[in-house]
Design a protein around this motif. Structure first.
Motif, PDB file in Angstrom:
ATOM      1  N   UNK A  70       0.829  -1.202   0.000  1.00 34.31           N
ATOM      2  CA  UNK A  70       0.000   0.000   0.000  1.00 34.31           C
ATOM      3  C   UNK A  70       0.866   1.256   0.000  1.00 34.31           C
ATOM      4  N   UNK A  71       1.907   1.283   0.834  1.00 35.91           N
ATOM      5  CA  UNK A  71       2.732   2.476   0.940  1.00 35.91           C
ATOM      6  C   UNK A  71       3.661   2.642  -0.266  1.00 35.91           C
ATOM      7  N   UNK A  72       4.075   1.536  -0.862  1.00 37.22           N
ATOM      8  CA  UNK A  72       4.854   1.645  -2.101  1.00 37.22           C
ATOM      9  C   UNK A  72       3.994   2.244  -3.220  1.00 37.22           C
ATOM     10  N   UNK A  73       2.737   1.768  -3.304  1.00 36.46           N
ATOM     11  CA  UNK A  73       1.825   2.312  -4.304  1.00 36.46           C
ATOM     12  C   UNK A  73       1.521   3.780  -4.033  1.00 36.46           C
ATOM     13  N   UNK A  74       1.314   4.118  -2.748  1.00 33.09           N
ATOM     14  CA  UNK A  74       1.039   5.501  -2.388  1.00 33.09           C
ATOM     15  C   UNK A  74       2.211   6.404  -2.758  1.00 33.09           C
ATOM     16  N   UNK A  75       3.432   5.933  -2.460  1.00 32.06           N
ATOM     17  CA  UNK A  75       4.627   6.711  -2.783  1.00 32.06           C
ATOM     18  C   UNK A  75       4.751   6.931  -4.284  1.00 32.06           C
ATOM     19  N   UNK A  76       4.517   5.860  -5.048  1.00 39.69           N
ATOM     20  CA  UNK A  76       4.590   5.955  -6.512  1.00 39.69           C
ATOM     21  C   UNK A  76       3.524   6.906  -7.038  1.00 39.69           C
ATOM     22  N   UNK A  77       2.316   6.812  -6.480  1.00 38.78           N
ATOM     23  CA  UNK A  77       1.215   7.674  -6.924  1.00 38.78           C
ATOM     24  C   UNK A  77       1.521   9.136  -6.639  1.00 38.78           C
ATOM     25  N   UNK A  78       2.091   9.426  -5.470  1.00 37.99           N
ATOM     26  CA  UNK A  78       2.404  10.812  -5.105  1.00 37.99           C
ATOM     27  C   UNK A  78       3.454  11.413  -6.032  1.00 37.99           C
ATOM     28  N   UNK A  79       4.379  10.572  -6.502  1.00 33.97           N
ATOM     29  CA  UNK A  79       5.413  11.051  -7.419  1.00 33.97           C
ATOM     30  C   UNK A  79       4.841  11.296  -8.809  1.00 33.97           C
ATOM     31  N   UNK A  80       4.035  10.333  -9.298  1.00 34.74           N
ATOM     32  CA  UNK A  80       3.544  10.401 -10.671  1.00 34.74           C
ATOM     33  C   UNK A  80       2.292  11.259 -10.835  1.00 34.74           C
ATOM     34  N   UNK A  81       1.606  11.543  -9.735  1.00 36.06           N
ATOM     35  CA  UNK A  81       0.386  12.349  -9.817  1.00 36.06           C
ATOM     36  C   UNK A  81       0.547  13.658  -9.048  1.00 36.06           C
ATOM     37  N   UNK A  82       1.755  14.183  -9.069  1.00 39.47           N
ATOM     38  CA  UNK A  82       2.051  15.392  -8.300  1.00 39.47           C
ATOM     39  C   UNK A  82       1.148  16.546  -8.729  1.00 39.47           C
ATOM     40  N   UNK A  83       0.832  16.619 -10.022  1.00 37.76           N
ATOM     41  CA  UNK A  83      -0.003  17.716 -10.523  1.00 37.76           C
ATOM     42  C   UNK A  83      -1.450  17.620 -10.043  1.00 37.76           C
ATOM     43  N   UNK A  84      -1.830  16.440  -9.538  1.00 34.48           N
ATOM     44  CA  UNK A  84      -3.210  16.235  -9.095  1.00 34.48           C
ATOM     45  C   UNK A  84      -3.361  16.379  -7.587  1.00 34.48           C
ATOM     46  N   UNK A  85      -2.284  16.746  -6.906  1.00 33.54           N
ATOM     47  CA  UNK A  85      -2.304  16.816  -5.451  1.00 33.54           C
ATOM     48  C   UNK A  85      -3.398  17.741  -4.929  1.00 33.54           C
ATOM     49  N   UNK A  86      -3.515  18.931  -5.525  1.00 35.50           N
ATOM     50  CA  UNK A  86      -4.505  19.896  -5.062  1.00 35.50           C
ATOM     51  C   UNK A  86      -5.919  19.359  -5.223  1.00 35.50           C
ATOM     52  N   UNK A  87      -6.144  18.674  -6.342  1.00 36.44           N
ATOM     53  CA  UNK A  87      -7.473  18.087  -6.586  1.00 36.44           C
ATOM     54  C   UNK A  87      -7.788  17.025  -5.544  1.00 36.44           C
ATOM     55  N   UNK A  88      -6.785  16.180  -5.249  1.00 38.40           N
ATOM     56  CA  UNK A  88      -6.996  15.123  -4.260  1.00 38.40           C
ATOM     57  C   UNK A  88      -7.231  15.696  -2.868  1.00 38.40           C
ATOM     58  N   UNK A  89      -6.527  16.760  -2.530  1.00 38.04           N
ATOM     59  CA  UNK A  89      -6.713  17.395  -1.226  1.00 38.04           C
ATOM     60  C   UNK A  89      -8.137  17.917  -1.086  1.00 38.04           C
TER      61      UNK A  89
END
Length: 282
Positions: A70-89
Motif C-alpha cells: 500500500x505504501x509503495x503504491x502511495x509513494x509511486x502515486x504521489x510522485x507520478x500524480x504530483x499535478x493532481x495533489x490539489x485536486x486530491x486534497x
C-alpha cells in the motif's frame, strides 16, 4: 509481484525484547517504506486473544506485506500524480466534511426518528399509493407436501391434505415425520418463482394450467410424491396485497419520516443561525 517474506522481522515481532532508537523514537519498527515506519504496537489490534503463534505469524506477515504494498503504491502515486495533489486534497476535504455531516445526521435520526408504525399508518399509506404497488411477478397461496412414493400411509396423507377441514389439517401437521418437505399455511402470499425453485417437478406442468384457483396437482418421480393445492392466484400487474407489501411499506414510511426529520432539522439550524447572525450572504 513477488511475495515479500519477512521471517526475520516476524521473529522480532513475536520474540524479541530488544529496543533500538530511530530519530529518538523508542518504538520498535517492524517494517519501513522510505521514511514511513510500521511499528510493533501498530499490530496489536490485528491479533485475536485465542490466536496460536503460527496463526499470529501468518496474520502479521499478511498485514505487513499489505502495508508495504500500500505504501509503495502511495509513494509511486504521489510522485507520478504530483499535478493532481490539489485536486486530491479537495476530495479528501470534501469526504471529511461529508463524513462528519452524515455521521451527525445518523446520530440525529437514531435519537429522534419515530420508528413506531401502526396498522393505521400502513392502511393510510397503502390506500394512497396502491397503484404504485403493482406486481412484477405472480403470487400464489397454496398448500404443498412431498412424501415418500411408497410409504404405507400414503392414501391417508393424501386424504388429509385434500381435506378443507381444520381438524384434518391439524392431523396432517402431527404426521410431519412422514413429510419430506411441506408448506401448509395457505393464507400467505408466496412468489410463484420461489415455489418453482423449491419444487422443480412443477416446472413440468403448464404454467397456465397450474396458476388456477382451486387447482390440485399430483406429480411423482422415482422416489417421491408431490401434492399441491393452489388456493388463490395474483397475476403480474395486479395490485399487490397489503399483507405481502407491508414490510416494504414500513421501510417507505420510515424513509419518508427520516427525510422530513432531516429537512426540519436543517430548517431549524438555518433559522437559529440566522437569528444569531452566525452567517451572512454577500
Amino acid at each position: 509481484m513477488k511475495r515479500i517474506y519477512l521471517v526475520i522481522i516476524l521473529g522480532a515481532i513475536l520474540h524479541s525484547c530488544d529496543y533500538f532508537t530511530i530519530k529518538n523514537d523508542t518504538r520498535q519498527p517492524v517494517a519501513r517504506v522510505n521514511d514511513t515506519y510500521l511499528y510493533k504496537e501498530d499490530l496489536k489490534s490485528i491479533f485475536a486473544n485465542d490466536m496460536s503463534p503460527q496463526d499470529s505469524a501468518i496474520i502479521a506477515n499478511n498485514f505487513i506485506n499489505n502495508w508495504i504494498k500500500q505504501h509503495l503504491l502511495l509513494s509511486k502515486a504521489q510522485i507520478n500524480l504530483k499535478n493532481s495533489t490539489e485536486k486530491f486534497e479537495e476530495l479528501v476535504k470534501s469526504y471529511r466534511e461529508d463524513l462528519f455531516i452524515n455521521s451527525y445526521k445518523e446520530a440525529v435520526v437514531k435519537q429522534y426518528l419515530d420508528t413506531e408504525i401502526t396498522n393505521d399508518n400502513i392502511d393510510e399509506f397503502y390506500d394512497k399509493n396502491k397503484q404504485n404497488f403493482k406486481l412484477n411477478e405472480e403470487l400464489v397461496k397454496l398448500k404443498y407436501i412431498k412424501i415418500g412414493k411408497n410409504i404405507l400411509n400414503k392414501n391417508e396423507l393424501i386424504k388429509l391434505f385434500r381435506s378443507t377441514k381444520k381438524d384434518d389439517l391439524d392431523s396432517l401437521i402431527t404426521k410431519e415425520i412422514y413429510l419430506k418437505s411441506y408448506h401448509l399455511n395457505d393464507s400467505i402470499w408466496i412468489k410463484f418463482s420461489d415455489v418453482l425453485a423449491k419444487t422443480q417437478i412443477l416446472k413440468e406442468v403448464d404454467k397456465k394450467q397450474l396458476l388456477k384457483k382451486g387447482k390440485f396437482i399430483q406429480k411423482e418421480d422415482s422416489l417421491s410424491l408431490y401434492l399441491v393445492t393452489i388456493k388463490d392466484v395474483l397475476d403480474r400487474n395486479d395490485i399487490s396485497p397489503k399483507s405481502y407489501i407491508t414490510p416494504t411499506i414500513k421501510q417507505m414510511i420510515l424513509h419518508q419520516r427520516k427525510l422530513l426529520l432531516l429537512r426540519n432539522i436543517e430548517e431549524t439550524l438555518i433559522d437559529d443561525a440566522s437569528k444569531k447572525q452566525q452567517f451572512e450572504i454577500y
